[in-house]
Scaffold this motif. Structure first.
Motif, PDB file in Angstrom:
ATOM      1  N   VAL A  39       0.848  -1.204   0.000  1.00 31.35           N
ATOM      2  CA  VAL A  39       0.000   0.000   0.000  1.00 31.35           C
ATOM      3  C   VAL A  39       0.884   1.254   0.000  1.00 31.35           C
ATOM      4  CG1 VAL A  39      -1.498   1.396   1.490  1.00 31.35           C
ATOM      5  CG2 VAL A  39      -2.084  -0.993   1.046  1.00 31.35           C
TER       6      VAL A  39
ATOM      7  N   VAL B 294       2.656   1.662  -3.343  1.00 29.98           N
ATOM      8  CA  VAL B 294       1.769   2.195  -4.391  1.00 29.98           C
ATOM      9  C   VAL B 294       1.522   3.688  -4.153  1.00 29.98           C
ATOM     10  CG1 VAL B 294      -0.586   2.091  -5.344  1.00 29.98           C
ATOM     11  CG2 VAL B 294       0.670  -0.021  -4.924  1.00 29.98           C
ATOM     12  N   LEU B 295       1.306   4.085  -2.889  1.00 27.66           N
ATOM     13  CA  LEU B 295       1.106   5.519  -2.604  1.00 27.66           C
ATOM     14  C   LEU B 295       2.347   6.320  -3.016  1.00 27.66           C
ATOM     15  CD1 LEU B 295      -0.690   5.375   0.890  1.00 27.66           C
ATOM     16  CD2 LEU B 295      -1.694   6.133  -1.266  1.00 27.66           C
TER      17      LEU B 295
ATOM     18  N   VAL C 132       2.476   6.514  -6.788  1.00 25.26           N
ATOM     19  CA  VAL C 132       1.400   7.400  -7.259  1.00 25.26           C
ATOM     20  C   VAL C 132       1.833   8.868  -7.143  1.00 25.26           C
ATOM     21  CG1 VAL C 132      -0.802   8.303  -6.369  1.00 25.26           C
ATOM     22  CG2 VAL C 132      -0.632   5.902  -7.010  1.00 25.26           C
ATOM     23  N   VAL C 133       2.461   9.213  -6.011  1.00 27.05           N
ATOM     24  CA  VAL C 133       2.885  10.605  -5.826  1.00 27.05           C
ATOM     25  C   VAL C 133       4.092  10.913  -6.718  1.00 27.05           C
ATOM     26  CG1 VAL C 133       3.764  12.306  -4.171  1.00 27.05           C
ATOM     27  CG2 VAL C 133       1.922  10.766  -3.508  1.00 27.05           C
TER      28      VAL C 133
ATOM     29  N   ALA D 224      -3.122   8.826  -9.393  1.00 23.44           N
ATOM     30  CA  ALA D 224      -1.971   9.726  -9.229  1.00 23.44           C
ATOM     31  C   ALA D 224      -2.377  11.181  -9.484  1.00 23.44           C
ATOM     32  CB  ALA D 224      -0.838   9.312 -10.174  1.00 23.44           C
TER      33      ALA D 224
ATOM     34  N   THR E 228      -2.253  13.522  -6.224  1.00 24.38           N
ATOM     35  CA  THR E 228      -1.193  14.540  -6.250  1.00 24.38           C
ATOM     36  C   THR E 228      -1.801  15.942  -6.221  1.00 24.38           C
ATOM     37  OG1 THR E 228       0.200  13.031  -7.501  1.00 24.38           O
ATOM     38  CG2 THR E 228       0.878  15.327  -7.466  1.00 24.38           C
TER      39      THR E 228
ATOM     40  N   ARG F 190      -6.149  -0.898  -2.554  1.00 19.39           N
ATOM     41  CA  ARG F 190      -5.130  -1.954  -2.608  1.00 19.39           C
ATOM     42  C   ARG F 190      -5.479  -3.121  -1.683  1.00 19.39           C
ATOM     43  NH1 ARG F 190      -2.069  -4.680  -4.926  1.00 19.39           N
ATOM     44  NH2 ARG F 190      -3.870  -4.621  -6.254  1.00 19.39           N
TER      45      ARG F 190
END
Lengths: 165, 162
Positions: free
Chosen positions: A30, A33-34, A37-38, B40, B44, B156
């Protein structure tokens, strides 16, 4: 030699913990993935600015300087969690084609960034103002965006081509 | 509710498109990759707004300007998330619809969208001029970031539990 190294990683306390604890791997994934993603989301902002497709009134170098610390922080999180996931099944990951492709793409993204910072930015044609950037900067943005999209896809395909541990 | 959703799962299981997606092994990872890229964009945007609220990034633009900057891309990414999410349900209906984490995720998405829309409207009400921003808006930006992070985390965890 590589087998000995992979065995040592898998047999380490960290590797055993991630492989055997029921919730460690999901939580690490998790956070991984975070992090990714950022990384992708913030790189996308910079890439779109480099390509001149967004935020054209924001001075380009100032824009990069304000966003890239976010990218680097998230990248470190992704690398640490990625290493922990690797430790849970080093032979499985090392032998996985999509994992190897992902590592090569990461290397290519790093090289692209190095070329941009060391050659394009120091070439004197980039000024910290609004408006479009030279061709080299636009190409760096396009390469980076393409590479990071492929990195995300490879990461997802790893999950479909091997058991986590 | 379980019986009603089980009926939908059974109906999807009988669809030709469900079988086609299951047979083509590349569809689910490809759709998930697009889903993650859209996450994303949304996450973001929320992160930069929260950090800008704390004066940590992007001080060349006001919070209002950043909010306007992310508005269009966030809406577009949310539509992509809806489309790819529906495709994932078509591919694996039981895994998604019968999972309590998925249901909690959807509930959190609705709550987050309502809060985010309220904040976005407030920030954009002055048109192109910056709106005075108080502590409430800054805290709301952090709350929205935490909620989207929770949504992504739940997404997830669907693969592991529920």
């Amino acid at each position: 030699m590589i087998d000995t190294l992979l065995d040592a990683i898998g047999d380490s306390a960290v590797g055993m913990f991630v492989a055997e604890n029921a919730t460690a791997f999901p939580w690490i994934e998790v956070i991984h993935v975070l992090g990714i993603v950022v990384v992708f989301g913030s790189i996308l902002l910079v890439d779109l600015r480099l390509m001149g497709l967004a935020a054209r009134d924001y001075p380009a170098l100032t824009f990069s300087r304000t966003i890239l610390p976010v990218t680097w922080t998230a990248f470190i999180v992704a690398v640490v969690t990625g290493a922990l996931m690797f430790a849970s099944n080093p032979h499985g990951y090392f032998g996985n084609t999509m994992f190897r492709v992902k590592m090569l793409l990461l290397l290519a993204a790093g090289l692209n960034m190095l070329v941009f910072h060391l050659i394009t930015m120091r070439g004197g044609r980039m000024t910290d103002g609004p408006g479009p950037l030279p061709g080299g900067a636009r190409m760096a943005g396009l390469f980076s965006l393409t590479l990071w999209l492929a990195i995300i896809a490879c990461g997802r395909w790893i999950g479909f081509t091997m058991a986590p541990f | 509710m379980d019986d009603w959703l089980q009926g939908i799962v059974d109906w999807i299981d009988g669809l030709t498109i469900h079988a086609a997606v299951q047979d083509a092994g590349w569809v689910v990872p490809a759709v998930q990759s697009v889903h993650i890229a859209a996450v994303a964009v949304v996450l973001t945007g929320a992160l930069i707004l929260a950090l800008r609220g704390m004066e940590l990034v992007g001080r060349h633009w006001s919070l209002t300007r950043w909010s306007r900057y992310f508005h269009g891309s966030t809406i577009a990414a949310l539509w992509v998330l809806l489309a790819t999410g529906l495709l994932m349900i078509l591919a694996e209906p039981e895994r998604e619809l019968m999972n309590w984490i998925f249901r909690a995720k959807m509930l959190t998405v609705i709550v987050t969208l309502l809060i985010a829309q309220t904040m976005s409207r407030r920030l954009r009400r002055g048109g192109h001029s910056p709106v005075p921003v108080g502590g409430g808006v800054r805290l709301t930006a952090i709350l929205i970031l935490l909620l989207w992070t929770g949504v992504a985390t739940a997404g997830r965890w669907i693969a592991y539990a529920g």
